[in-house]
Design an enzyme around this catalytic site. Sequence first.
Site, PDB file in Angstrom:
ATOM      1  N   GLU A  12     -12.390   3.306   4.816  1.00  0.00           N
ATOM      2  CA  GLU A  12     -11.267   3.563   5.733  1.00  0.00           C
ATOM      3  C   GLU A  12     -11.158   5.073   5.940  1.00  0.00           C
ATOM      4  OE1 GLU A  12      -7.184   3.016   4.561  1.00  0.00           O
ATOM      5  OE2 GLU A  12      -6.780   1.693   6.234  1.00  0.00           O
ATOM      6  N   GLU A  53       0.814  -1.222   0.000  1.00  0.00           N
ATOM      7  CA  GLU A  53       0.000   0.000   0.000  1.00  0.00           C
ATOM      8  C   GLU A  53       0.851   1.278   0.000  1.00  0.00           C
ATOM      9  OE1 GLU A  53      -2.235   0.723   3.625  1.00  0.00           O
ATOM     10  OE2 GLU A  53      -3.658   2.005   2.571  1.00  0.00           O
TER      11      GLU A  53
HETATM   12  O1  LIG Z   1      -1.674   4.087   8.118  1.00  0.00           O
HETATM   13  C1  LIG Z   1      -2.633   4.194   7.351  1.00  0.00           C
HETATM   14  O2  LIG Z   1      -3.155   5.288   7.115  1.00  0.00           O
HETATM   15  C2  LIG Z   1      -3.149   3.022   6.685  1.00  0.00           C
HETATM   16  O3  LIG Z   1      -3.954   3.160   5.801  1.00  0.00           O
HETATM   17  C3  LIG Z   1      -2.671   1.690   7.141  1.00  0.00           C
HETATM   18  O4  LIG Z   1      -3.162   0.634   6.419  1.00  0.00           O
END
Ligand SMILES: O=C(O)C(=O)CO
Length: 263
Positions: free
Chosen positions: A246, A148
């Site tokens: 998220e 990521e």
């Molecule tokens: O640290 C963050 O902002 C994340 O998205 C971790 O997965």
Amino acid sequence: MSYTVNCSILLTELPLLERAEAAKAAGFDSVEFWWPFAEAVPAEADVDAFIASIKNAGVQLAGLNFFAGDMPAGDRGLVSWIGRSSEFKDNVSVVAAIGAATGCKAFNALYGNRQDEHTPEEQDELALKNLLAATAGVAPIGGTVLIEPVSGTPAYPLKTAADALSVVNKVKEAGAGNIALLADFYHLSVNGDDVADVIEKHAHEFGHVQIADAPGRGAPGTGNLPLGEWITRSRELGYNGGIALEYKQERETAFNWLIRQNA
Ligand SMILES: O=C(O)C(=O)CO
């Protein structure tokens, strides 16, 4: 469309073990978590309680981060962290055991901040070894390791989809196929990546998608990102995995945008 709730950024007013049930009560069938413990290898009873909280809630664990260090203090992963690779490898076994117990198959391995005392090449060399251990660790349960790009932490070296894909490709060239890009549209946008272009070129190979609006990392509609369009286009181009929420929003109003959308 059904979304996955990231219970490490949403519903955090509740104790960890109550969040999966709260997500279910809010109408969701799947959840994901950043590493939910303070250490790489937690007490067995704590792992069992976490697994039970998912199963008892009747939701699917759709994603789990590997141990990433002390995230509130700024750490963002152990993958390239020289001096902590045995801890990372011990964590892989726990992650794989949680995957086996829950059916979770997507595991986010945050790369780690750059350390000034080591060269980038040394850190990338360690990262390759650790990622090969991680891909091997989750392969028996059909798991995929996710890479990521993250914003907000200047020392984190993977900022764009291209940065993350170069890591993915190195691991693939070294023989492991079960690794993919985690396309977090919020982090990519904040880092200045061209998200629409990333979608056009790579949606078919996304391993996972996460969303928040920008600026602010709030719920969809609180900023100016065309999240709905990006999701639709990703689907048209072959992405058929989950979309995880998220973003930061207090529990009482966390999903109001969805209720409004469905009204
Ligand atoms: O640290 C963050 O902002 C994340 O998205 C971790 O997965």
